[in-house]
Design a protein around this motif. Sequence first.
Motif, mmCIF file in Angstrom:
data_model
loop_
_atom_site.group_PDB
_atom_site.id
_atom_site.type_symbol
_atom_site.label_atom_id
_atom_site.label_comp_id
_atom_site.label_asym_id
_atom_site.label_seq_id
_atom_site.Cartn_x
_atom_site.Cartn_y
_atom_site.Cartn_z
ATOM 1 N N SER A 125 0.814 -1.224 0.000
ATOM 2 C CA SER A 125 0.000 0.000 0.000
ATOM 3 C C SER A 125 0.843 1.268 0.000
ATOM 4 O O SER A 125 0.339 2.352 -0.322
ATOM 5 C CB SER A 125 -0.929 0.008 1.224
ATOM 6 O OG SER A 125 -0.171 0.016 2.423
ATOM 7 N N LEU A 126 2.135 1.168 0.362
ATOM 8 C CA LEU A 126 3.016 2.339 0.423
ATOM 9 C C LEU A 126 3.927 2.440 -0.792
ATOM 10 O O LEU A 126 4.899 3.200 -0.786
ATOM 11 C CB LEU A 126 3.870 2.292 1.704
ATOM 12 C CG LEU A 126 3.116 2.434 3.025
ATOM 13 C CD1 LEU A 126 4.055 2.183 4.200
ATOM 14 C CD2 LEU A 126 2.497 3.821 3.135
ATOM 15 N N ILE A 127 3.614 1.692 -1.848
ATOM 16 C CA ILE A 127 4.496 1.593 -3.004
ATOM 17 C C ILE A 127 4.780 2.942 -3.644
ATOM 18 O O ILE A 127 5.852 3.155 -4.235
ATOM 19 C CB ILE A 127 3.888 0.610 -4.047
ATOM 20 C CG1 ILE A 127 4.949 0.210 -5.087
ATOM 21 C CG2 ILE A 127 2.655 1.203 -4.686
ATOM 22 C CD1 ILE A 127 6.018 -0.669 -4.569
ATOM 23 N N ASN A 128 3.858 3.897 -3.519
ATOM 24 C CA ASN A 128 4.056 5.210 -4.141
ATOM 25 C C ASN A 128 4.837 6.189 -3.272
ATOM 26 O O ASN A 128 5.075 7.328 -3.683
ATOM 27 C CB ASN A 128 2.700 5.821 -4.512
ATOM 28 C CG ASN A 128 2.012 5.047 -5.627
ATOM 29 O OD1 ASN A 128 2.666 4.568 -6.550
ATOM 30 N ND2 ASN A 128 0.688 4.908 -5.524
ATOM 31 N N ASP A 129 5.214 5.762 -2.085
ATOM 32 C CA ASP A 129 6.026 6.591 -1.191
ATOM 33 C C ASP A 129 7.208 5.752 -0.706
ATOM 34 O O ASP A 129 7.164 5.160 0.378
ATOM 35 C CB ASP A 129 5.189 7.077 -0.001
ATOM 36 C CG ASP A 129 5.905 8.160 0.815
ATOM 37 O OD1 ASP A 129 7.157 8.189 0.795
ATOM 38 O OD2 ASP A 129 5.215 8.958 1.467
ATOM 39 N N PRO A 130 8.273 5.648 -1.513
ATOM 40 C CA PRO A 130 9.395 4.765 -1.181
ATOM 41 C C PRO A 130 10.031 5.036 0.175
ATOM 42 O O PRO A 130 10.471 4.108 0.856
ATOM 43 C CB PRO A 130 10.394 5.030 -2.318
ATOM 44 C CG PRO A 130 9.558 5.522 -3.443
ATOM 45 C CD PRO A 130 8.457 6.314 -2.804
#
Length: 273
Positions: free
Chosen positions: A124-129
């Motif tokens: 779910s956090l893939i867009n905020d490395p």
Amino acid sequence: MKLKVEHTTLFEYDAPIYETLTEVRLQPGENPTIPQQVLSFELKVDPTANFFQYTDFYGNTVHYFNLLQSHKRVEIKSIAVVDTTSEHCYPGEENEIMLYEFLNESKYIHFDPQIQKFAAEFQSLINDPYKLSEKVCRTINSTFVYEPGVTDVHSTTAVVMTLGRGVCQDFAHIMIATCRYLGIPARYVSGYYYGGATREQFDMASHAWCEIYCGAEIGWAAFDPTHDTLFVDERYIRIGAGRDYSDVTLVRGTYKGNVKERLKVIVRVSAVA
């Protein structure tokens, strides 16, 4: 913070060996995440030999030497004084070819089913490395048990996932495998950690952590899943980086002879007034 590192590696053999070829990665280099300045560096070997030097594919400084005469022991000692700060660097965009190097499986890092299952927790956090990396780091630190001796330098991520325990090298490999599987470039870092001023707190071994590429705005960010502080700061001295442990092994070599080898490593990290 000004830190001094004394690193001694001693090889002893029960009979003479010959034609030794050894390479070492012991000289602190450029740190792309926390600035560090190498004030001095000294490298010695006994028996005496001439050192040669080159820079490897990942930008690490490598020294190597040959011993052609017979011998029963080899002692390698490095002494470095490094000035570190707590200020973070933000270098921006990275070369795409180099980023590709840090996206795939490597010798000790595999996308086995256990890694895939573990990585799914952070999808779910893939867009905020950066937030993803912090959460992965915190999860490894809180769920895996630090226990020397249950793994060795050749243990893969599959072995560590099964055991649920290991040392700094293992935890760095797990974090790197997780991030890479999710499409985030990650690299392995070898270096040292200053644990404190008392004798009991001197780190008696080298240390390992990882750097995650969090996009052009942040660049590379350094995380340490072994220590509960999680973030790399001025207490860390960076030697170099690669795909995994095999790319930045501090000391390795070959020799001729059918003998038993004994290895002893002593590391002392101390603050310099």
